[in-house]
Design an enzyme around this catalytic site. Structure first.
Site, PDB file in Angstrom:
ATOM      1  N   GLU A 268       0.863  -1.213  -0.145  1.00 14.00           N
ATOM      2  CA  GLU A 268      -0.148   0.153   0.028  1.00 14.00           C
ATOM      3  C   GLU A 268       0.916   1.219  -0.217  1.00 14.00           C
ATOM      4  OE1 GLU A 268      -3.386   2.424   2.565  1.00 14.00           O
ATOM      5  OE2 GLU A 268      -3.086   0.352   3.117  1.00 14.00           O
ATOM      6  N   LYS A 400      -8.016 -15.637  15.846  1.00 14.78           N
ATOM      7  CA  LYS A 400      -8.167 -15.200  14.508  1.00 14.78           C
ATOM      8  C   LYS A 400      -9.610 -14.740  14.130  1.00 14.78           C
ATOM      9  CE  LYS A 400      -4.428 -18.144  13.454  1.00 14.78           C
ATOM     10  NZ  LYS A 400      -3.887 -19.253  12.377  1.00 14.78           N
ATOM     11  N   ASP A 476       1.995 -14.518  12.524  1.00 15.53           N
ATOM     12  CA  ASP A 476       0.802 -14.999  11.622  1.00 15.53           C
ATOM     13  C   ASP A 476      -0.164 -13.783  11.252  1.00 15.53           C
ATOM     14  OD1 ASP A 476      -1.438 -16.398  10.832  1.00 15.53           O
ATOM     15  OD2 ASP A 476      -1.191 -17.834  12.297  1.00 15.53           O
ATOM     16  N   HIS A 574      -2.662  10.752  -1.761  1.00 15.26           N
ATOM     17  CA  HIS A 574      -2.664   9.528  -2.657  1.00 15.26           C
ATOM     18  C   HIS A 574      -2.501   9.792  -4.055  1.00 15.26           C
ATOM     19  CE1 HIS A 574      -3.266   6.250  -0.223  1.00 15.26           C
ATOM     20  NE2 HIS A 574      -3.743   6.867   0.729  1.00 15.26           N
TER      21      HIS A 574
END
Length: 597
Positions: A268, A400, A476, A574
């Site tokens: 990004e 998760k 993870d 951006h």
């Protein structure tokens, strides 16, 4: 002519190949007499006696072992009855192995030396012998070499599997045979590493087979440059290459009196630049400070009883302090670093959910705590034999997944990080003012998130920074879900001149050993932060420090993005800095400002 010669002659004349099983049976019966042929039969009474003896002493020894664990008696202290039971166990085991295991032992000792690619004996294959005048199957006394495959010939485009041109080195003749076997389904793709003993070669063969099977090129996916041995059995199965993710550096982040260069792996644009600007503002204001509130990984099995009353009995049993001490001893034996902290229970009908929480040293700790929980469940089965273990994880952990229990109770490392940003820095570096930041934080991060029904999402973009640092340091990535739980607070201080900003993150799940942390690239990023591997002097301190660095980086990212939103810079930044067609050789390097929220 003996029987064996007559059978061979008959097979030659008929021109028919004998099945593998038939040849093996004849070969073993004629040349390999079994030791069981010398045993007197019948032996029903003896067999029953030794079976009964074997299972009786096993049950007796297991019962004694559980009693010793419960009473904290050393396992090596044996009574006369226990010594006798051990001798009886050994004697009965030897008898049962000798009588019933002879065929198995003979199959191991007299097993033929076949090629690693040989198929199962159940397939009736035949091979040509010498002058090809006679066919016999692959038997126990014959070697079955890898079948030679003719070089590829021109075939019609409809019948041929497409071969994709790739930048990888040309495959050898041996590799071509293996690739064809994979495509034909004779060799499972997942077993290539085990059969070849070369992880890099296995990845290359699997990659080529995949390209031919799908007709799609993987030329843009790198193959060389990764140590495939390091991921075997730990990080990834059936690899065909690896993905390149750029790693940028934000910082220096001045946190608790030390400077850190924070590695961030992301695709990004503006994310690293935005976090870097936040680090600058924090550094110019004297740095940020963190506090570790809690350190404990969780695992919550679910068990079921016949009635809700029995489930409540176990709940009360676990909440009894004396029983908890015993369970702590049982749990802690599973690892040198696992230390049980709490067990919290909740009931749904006749189902009981037990949330174990323990410290895990410098490891993230999921495997470690799972082993300890299993030990406790086995121990509880003695006093609660009617307990039915449904699953080692019942989602009350919760791993998760966004869950209120992690937001309230915490999971992994719970950290709060704060900084006081000077008013001049807010105006000159962040290009906004204190009043605008405080108002935006209240309406966006607090009120707006509440209107959306957010769960742990009272922030601008904490998951952006958490994901980038996680990928760079071998964590993870899926645990970004609960690790990004964060509430960002901003308040005016010093009569409204300065800004106090903080992030509270109750469930940062990180480790510096195990999993992806041992890969070369991720290990280098951990080394950059000074938290590589396990801390031998103070176990767990490296993982705790990494958690505070993650929180500090999130603080910088929140500060910069909120400032960009307050100043109306988000879209412009951006559009200006996140364009792929820029000529970086002629364009001056701007001062980056923001990432997306």
């Amino acid at each position: 002519m003996d029987v064996r010669s007559r059978r061979s002659t008959a097979a030659t004349k008929s021109g028919q190949a004998m099945p593998i099983k038939a040849l093996k049976a004849a070969h073993e019966n004629e040349e390999n007499p079994r030791a069981s042929d010398a045993l007197p039969l019948p032996l029903y009474i003896t067999n029953v006696a030794f079976f009964t003896l074997f299972f009786s002493v096993v049950y007796f020894l297991l019962t004694r072992w559980r009693e010793k664990i419960r009473t904290s008696t050393p396992l090596h202290v044996l009574t006369f009855s226990e010594i006798s039971a051990v001798f009886a166990l050994v004697a009965s085991f030897i008898y049962l192995l000798g009588f019933f295991g002879i065929d198995f032992v003979q199959s191991l000792i007299l097993r033929p030396s076949t090629d690693v690619w040989a198929t199962d004996d159940d397939e009736e294959e035949t091979i040509l012998i010498k002058d090809d005048t006679r066919k016999v199957p692959c038997g126990a006394a014959l070697e079955c070499p890898l079948p030679q495959i003719a070089p590829p010939v021109a075939v019609s485009s409809k019948a041929a599997l497409p071969k994709v041109v790739d930048s990888a080195p040309t495959t050898t003749e041996d590799d071509e045979e293996i690739i064809k076997s994979v495509l034909d389904g004779k060799i499972p793709s997942y077993s290539l590493e085990t059969k070849l003993g070369d992880c890099r070669r296995a990845a290359a063969i699997r990659r080529e087979a995949l390209q031919r099977l799908t007709g799609k090129s993987l030329s843009g996916l790198p193959l060389d440059g990764l140590d495939y041995d390091s991921i075997l059995g730990q990080c990834c199965e059936m690899p065909v290459g690896y993905v390149q993710i750029p790693v940028g550096i934000a910082g220096p982040l001045l946190l608790d009196g030390r400077e850190y260069s924070v590695p961030m792996a992301t695709t990004e644009g503006c994310l690293v630049a935005s976090t870097n600007r936040g680090c600058k503002a924090i550094h110019l204001s004297g740095g940020a400070f963190s506090v570790l509130l809690k350190d404990g990984m969780t695992r919550a099995p679910v068990v079921r009883f016949n009635t809700a009353r029995r489930a409540a009995d176990l709940k009360f049993y676990l909440e009894e302090p004396a029983n908890f001490e015993t369970l702590t001893m049982v749990f802690n034996r599973s690892s040198r670093f696992a230390r049980l902290q709490t067990i919290k229970c909740t009931i749904a009908g006749k189902n009981l959910y037990m949330r174990f929480c323990c410290s895990t040293g410098d490891a993230m700790g999921m495997n470690m705590i799972s082993k300890g929980v299993q030990n406790v469940l086995d121990f509880l089965q003695n006093d609660f034999p009617d307990m039915d273990v449904i699953g080692i994880s019942g989602n009350f952990c919760s791993d998760k997944k966004p869950a209120a229990v992690n937001w309230i109770e915490g999971r992994g490392k719970s950290v709060v990080c704060e900084a006081t940003i000077k008013g001049d820095v807010v105006r000159k570096v962040l290009k906004t003012n204190v009043e605008a930041l405080v108002e935006l934080n209240m309406l966006k991060n607090l009120t707006g998130s509440a209107m959306a029904g957010a769960l742990g999402g009272f922030n601008a973009h904490a998951s952006n920074i958490v994901s980038a640092v996680f990928i760079a340091t071998g964590q993870d990535p899926a645990q970004n879900i609960e690790s990004s739980h964060c509430i960002t607070m901003m308040e005016p201080v010093n009569d409204g001149k300065d800004l106090h900003v903080s992030v509270t993150m109750p469930s940062i799940e990180v480790g510096t050993v195990g999993g992806g942390t041992q890969l070369a690239s991720q290990s280098a990023c951990l080394n950059l932060l000074g938290v590589k591997g396990a801390n031998r002097e103070v176990p767990g301190s490296n993982a705790r420090k990494l958690a505070t660095i993650v929180a500090g980086a999130v603080l910088a990212g929140e500060l910069s993005l909120m400032s960009a939103l307050a100043a109306g810079q988000l879209v412009n930044s951006h559009m200006k800095y996140n364009r792929a067609n820029k000529n970086v050789t002629t364009t001056a390097t701007p001062t980056p400002t923001v990432a997306s929220s």
